[in-house]
Design a protein around this motif. Structure first.
Motif, mmCIF file in Angstrom:
data_model
loop_
_atom_site.group_PDB
_atom_site.id
_atom_site.type_symbol
_atom_site.label_atom_id
_atom_site.label_comp_id
_atom_site.label_asym_id
_atom_site.label_seq_id
_atom_site.Cartn_x
_atom_site.Cartn_y
_atom_site.Cartn_z
ATOM 1 N N THR A 297 -4.485 -41.864 -30.004
ATOM 2 C CA THR A 297 -4.748 -42.863 -28.969
ATOM 3 C C THR A 297 -6.117 -42.660 -28.310
ATOM 4 O O THR A 297 -6.522 -43.474 -27.482
ATOM 5 N N MET A 298 -6.816 -41.606 -28.674
ATOM 6 C CA MET A 298 -8.107 -41.295 -28.051
ATOM 7 C C MET A 298 -9.239 -42.051 -28.746
ATOM 8 O O MET A 298 -9.192 -42.270 -29.958
ATOM 9 N N SER A 299 -10.224 -42.430 -27.956
ATOM 10 C CA SER A 299 -11.402 -43.075 -28.531
ATOM 11 C C SER A 299 -12.206 -42.031 -29.313
ATOM 12 O O SER A 299 -12.044 -40.820 -29.111
ATOM 13 N N LEU A 300 -13.084 -42.503 -30.166
ATOM 14 C CA LEU A 300 -13.946 -41.600 -30.923
ATOM 15 C C LEU A 300 -14.817 -40.784 -29.979
ATOM 16 O O LEU A 300 -15.016 -39.585 -30.179
ATOM 17 N N ALA A 301 -15.309 -41.422 -28.926
ATOM 18 C CA ALA A 301 -16.121 -40.702 -27.943
ATOM 19 C C ALA A 301 -15.312 -39.601 -27.265
ATOM 20 O O ALA A 301 -15.822 -38.496 -27.037
ATOM 21 N N SER A 302 -14.055 -39.873 -26.962
ATOM 22 C CA SER A 302 -13.204 -38.856 -26.335
ATOM 23 C C SER A 302 -12.944 -37.699 -27.284
ATOM 24 O O SER A 302 -12.959 -36.534 -26.871
ATOM 25 N N LEU A 303 -12.684 -38.008 -28.537
ATOM 26 C CA LEU A 303 -12.456 -36.954 -29.521
ATOM 27 C C LEU A 303 -13.686 -36.057 -29.625
ATOM 28 O O LEU A 303 -13.566 -34.827 -29.621
ATOM 29 N N ILE B 207 -14.058 -32.012 -28.590
ATOM 30 C CA ILE B 207 -14.576 -31.040 -29.558
ATOM 31 C C ILE B 207 -15.722 -30.249 -28.940
ATOM 32 O O ILE B 207 -15.748 -29.016 -29.008
ATOM 33 N N GLY B 208 -16.654 -30.938 -28.320
ATOM 34 C CA GLY B 208 -17.790 -30.257 -27.708
ATOM 35 C C GLY B 208 -17.374 -29.357 -26.554
ATOM 36 O O GLY B 208 -17.856 -28.221 -26.430
ATOM 37 N N ASP B 209 -16.480 -29.855 -25.719
ATOM 38 C CA ASP B 209 -16.020 -29.090 -24.564
ATOM 39 C C ASP B 209 -15.251 -27.844 -24.999
ATOM 40 O O ASP B 209 -15.465 -26.749 -24.470
ATOM 41 N N ALA B 210 -14.365 -28.011 -25.968
ATOM 42 C CA ALA B 210 -13.579 -26.875 -26.453
ATOM 43 C C ALA B 210 -14.474 -25.846 -27.136
ATOM 44 O O ALA B 210 -14.301 -24.637 -26.944
ATOM 45 N N TYR C 275 -5.885 -22.010 -28.167
ATOM 46 C CA TYR C 275 -5.629 -23.373 -27.699
ATOM 47 C C TYR C 275 -6.837 -24.261 -27.977
ATOM 48 O O TYR C 275 -6.695 -25.364 -28.509
ATOM 49 N N TYR C 276 -8.016 -23.769 -27.599
ATOM 50 C CA TYR C 276 -9.228 -24.564 -27.794
ATOM 51 C C TYR C 276 -9.535 -24.764 -29.280
ATOM 52 O O TYR C 276 -9.999 -25.829 -29.688
ATOM 53 N N THR C 277 -9.253 -23.758 -30.084
ATOM 54 C CA THR C 277 -9.441 -23.892 -31.534
ATOM 55 C C THR C 277 -8.511 -24.966 -32.088
ATOM 56 O O THR C 277 -8.916 -25.779 -32.928
ATOM 57 N N ASP C 278 -7.267 -24.988 -31.625
ATOM 58 C CA ASP C 278 -6.331 -26.029 -32.051
ATOM 59 C C ASP C 278 -6.823 -27.410 -31.635
ATOM 60 O O ASP C 278 -6.732 -28.369 -32.415
ATOM 61 N N HIS D 99 -9.541 -28.454 -33.993
ATOM 62 C CA HIS D 99 -8.950 -28.745 -35.301
ATOM 63 C C HIS D 99 -8.259 -30.112 -35.307
ATOM 64 O O HIS D 99 -8.486 -30.933 -36.203
ATOM 65 N N TYR D 100 -7.423 -30.377 -34.315
ATOM 66 C CA TYR D 100 -6.671 -31.632 -34.294
ATOM 67 C C TYR D 100 -7.574 -32.837 -34.059
ATOM 68 O O TYR D 100 -7.342 -33.903 -34.643
ATOM 69 N N CYS D 101 -8.599 -32.684 -33.240
ATOM 70 C CA CYS D 101 -9.538 -33.792 -33.038
ATOM 71 C C CYS D 101 -10.330 -34.063 -34.318
ATOM 72 O O CYS D 101 -10.538 -35.229 -34.684
#
Length: 65
Positions: A18-24, A28-31, A46-49, A52-54
């Protein structure tokens, strides 16, 4: 209270759909920044997951275009 974040894997995977491409890309950058800042921190898994999922969701969208 624990400082460890817990990942609801199936719930998070569903949420990425449900996330926008920008959110994904933001997640990724924040994690990745959090991992870089504390590579041995209690939440690195957690951040690695999250990364990975994004990335999985971005790849899924590319395949289904």
């Amino acid at each position: 209270m624990s400082v460890h974040k817990t990942m609801d894997h199936s719930g998070y995977i569903a949420r990425t759909k449900t996330m926008s491409l920008a959110s994904l890309r933001y997640v990724i950058g924040d994690a990745n920044a959090a991992i870089e800042a504390m590579p041995n921190g209690p939440n690195v898994g957690y951040y690695t997951d999250e990364v990975h999922y994004c990335c999985m969701e971005i790849a899924r969208r590319r395949r289904t275009k």
